[in-house]
Design a protein around this motif. Structure first.
Motif, PDB file in Angstrom:
ATOM      1  N   UNK A  75       0.809  -1.218   0.000  1.00  0.00           N
ATOM      2  CA  UNK A  75       0.000   0.000   0.000  1.00  0.00           C
ATOM      3  C   UNK A  75       0.843   1.269   0.000  1.00  0.00           C
ATOM      4  N   UNK A  76       2.026   1.194   0.590  1.00  0.00           N
ATOM      5  CA  UNK A  76       2.889   2.365   0.615  1.00  0.00           C
ATOM      6  C   UNK A  76       3.742   2.507  -0.626  1.00  0.00           C
ATOM      7  N   UNK A  77       3.943   1.396  -1.349  1.00  0.00           N
ATOM      8  CA  UNK A  77       4.737   1.434  -2.568  1.00  0.00           C
ATOM      9  C   UNK A  77       6.217   1.683  -2.342  1.00  0.00           C
ATOM     10  N   UNK A  78       6.709   1.398  -1.130  1.00  0.00           N
ATOM     11  CA  UNK A  78       8.110   1.642  -0.825  1.00  0.00           C
ATOM     12  C   UNK A  78       8.990   0.496  -1.311  1.00  0.00           C
ATOM     13  N   UNK A  79      10.248   0.807  -1.554  1.00  0.00           N
ATOM     14  CA  UNK A  79      11.227  -0.226  -1.889  1.00  0.00           C
ATOM     15  C   UNK A  79      11.697  -0.874  -0.593  1.00  0.00           C
ATOM     16  N   UNK A  80      12.381  -2.021  -0.726  1.00  0.00           N
ATOM     17  CA  UNK A  80      12.897  -2.675   0.478  1.00  0.00           C
ATOM     18  C   UNK A  80      13.949  -1.803   1.169  1.00  0.00           C
ATOM     19  N   UNK A  81      14.696  -1.048   0.402  1.00  0.00           N
ATOM     20  CA  UNK A  81      15.678  -0.135   0.994  1.00  0.00           C
ATOM     21  C   UNK A  81      14.969   0.922   1.838  1.00  0.00           C
ATOM     22  N   UNK A  84      13.479  -0.656   4.920  1.00  0.00           N
ATOM     23  CA  UNK A  84      14.549  -0.888   5.885  1.00  0.00           C
ATOM     24  C   UNK A  84      14.928   0.369   6.647  1.00  0.00           C
ATOM     25  N   UNK A  85      14.978   1.488   5.939  1.00  0.00           N
ATOM     26  CA  UNK A  85      15.313   2.755   6.591  1.00  0.00           C
ATOM     27  C   UNK A  85      14.217   3.188   7.557  1.00  0.00           C
ATOM     28  N   UNK A  86      12.960   3.020   7.147  1.00  0.00           N
ATOM     29  CA  UNK A  86      11.845   3.413   8.011  1.00  0.00           C
ATOM     30  C   UNK A  86      11.821   2.556   9.270  1.00  0.00           C
ATOM     31  N   UNK A  87      12.011   1.235   9.102  1.00  0.00           N
ATOM     32  CA  UNK A  87      11.908   0.309  10.238  1.00  0.00           C
ATOM     33  C   UNK A  87      13.236   0.076  10.947  1.00  0.00           C
ATOM     34  N   UNK A  92      17.612  -6.462   3.325  1.00  0.00           N
ATOM     35  CA  UNK A  92      17.453  -7.914   3.229  1.00  0.00           C
ATOM     36  C   UNK A  92      16.452  -8.431   4.269  1.00  0.00           C
ATOM     37  N   UNK A  93      16.496  -7.873   5.464  1.00  0.00           N
ATOM     38  CA  UNK A  93      15.540  -8.270   6.504  1.00  0.00           C
ATOM     39  C   UNK A  93      14.119  -7.888   6.084  1.00  0.00           C
ATOM     40  N   UNK A  98       8.853  -9.724   4.059  1.00  0.00           N
ATOM     41  CA  UNK A  98       7.854  -9.648   3.000  1.00  0.00           C
ATOM     42  C   UNK A  98       7.625 -11.037   2.400  1.00  0.00           C
ATOM     43  N   UNK A  99       8.722 -11.743   2.117  1.00  0.00           N
ATOM     44  CA  UNK A  99       8.628 -13.094   1.560  1.00  0.00           C
ATOM     45  C   UNK A  99       7.890 -14.034   2.501  1.00  0.00           C
TER      46      UNK A  99
END
Length: 114
Positions: A75-81, A84-87, A92-93, A98-99
């Motif tokens: 829903x946010x459309x964010x990349x994994x990078x 990762x920065x937000x959380x 990779x985590x 997500x997986x």
């Protein structure tokens, strides 16, 4: 840098509200259209609202970390990078969470169908 967390959640909330409004409008249109068409003419829908409700119920059962990554990605459309920065975790985590979330949803929805 990543968008502020409040912006991300506000975006998610607005998209959810927009989706609900869209569903309400679609339902109203379908109701008006049904008054003019014979019942046998309505196309069959696979799953329909029941499938959506099952999917949302399955999302609610995910661990919080997985649910949060899934929400930010879908829903946010964010990349994994960005996630990762937000959380404050590695990209990779975020990707692993997500997986795992998708795998859990596939299992849960597959079992629900059987």
């Amino acid at each position: 840098g990543p968008p502020p967390l409040a912006l991300v959640y506000r975006t998610v909330r607005r998209r959810a509200i927009d989706r609900a409004r869209s569903a309400d409008r679609r339902s109203a249109r379908e109701g008006r259209a049904a008054a003019f068409e014979p019942a046998w003419f309505e196309p069959e829908q696979e799953g329909g609202r029941d499938a959506e409700e099952r999917a949302l119920a399955c999302v609610a059962t995910l661990p919080g970390e997985q649910r949060e990554v899934l929400t930010l990605k879908v829903w946010g459309g964010l990349t994994f990078k960005e996630i990762g920065e937000v959380l404050e975790v590695s990209p990779n985590t975020a990707a692993s969470r997500y997986r795992y979330a998708l795998e859990a949803l596939r299992r849960a929805l597959g079992e629900a169908r059987e």
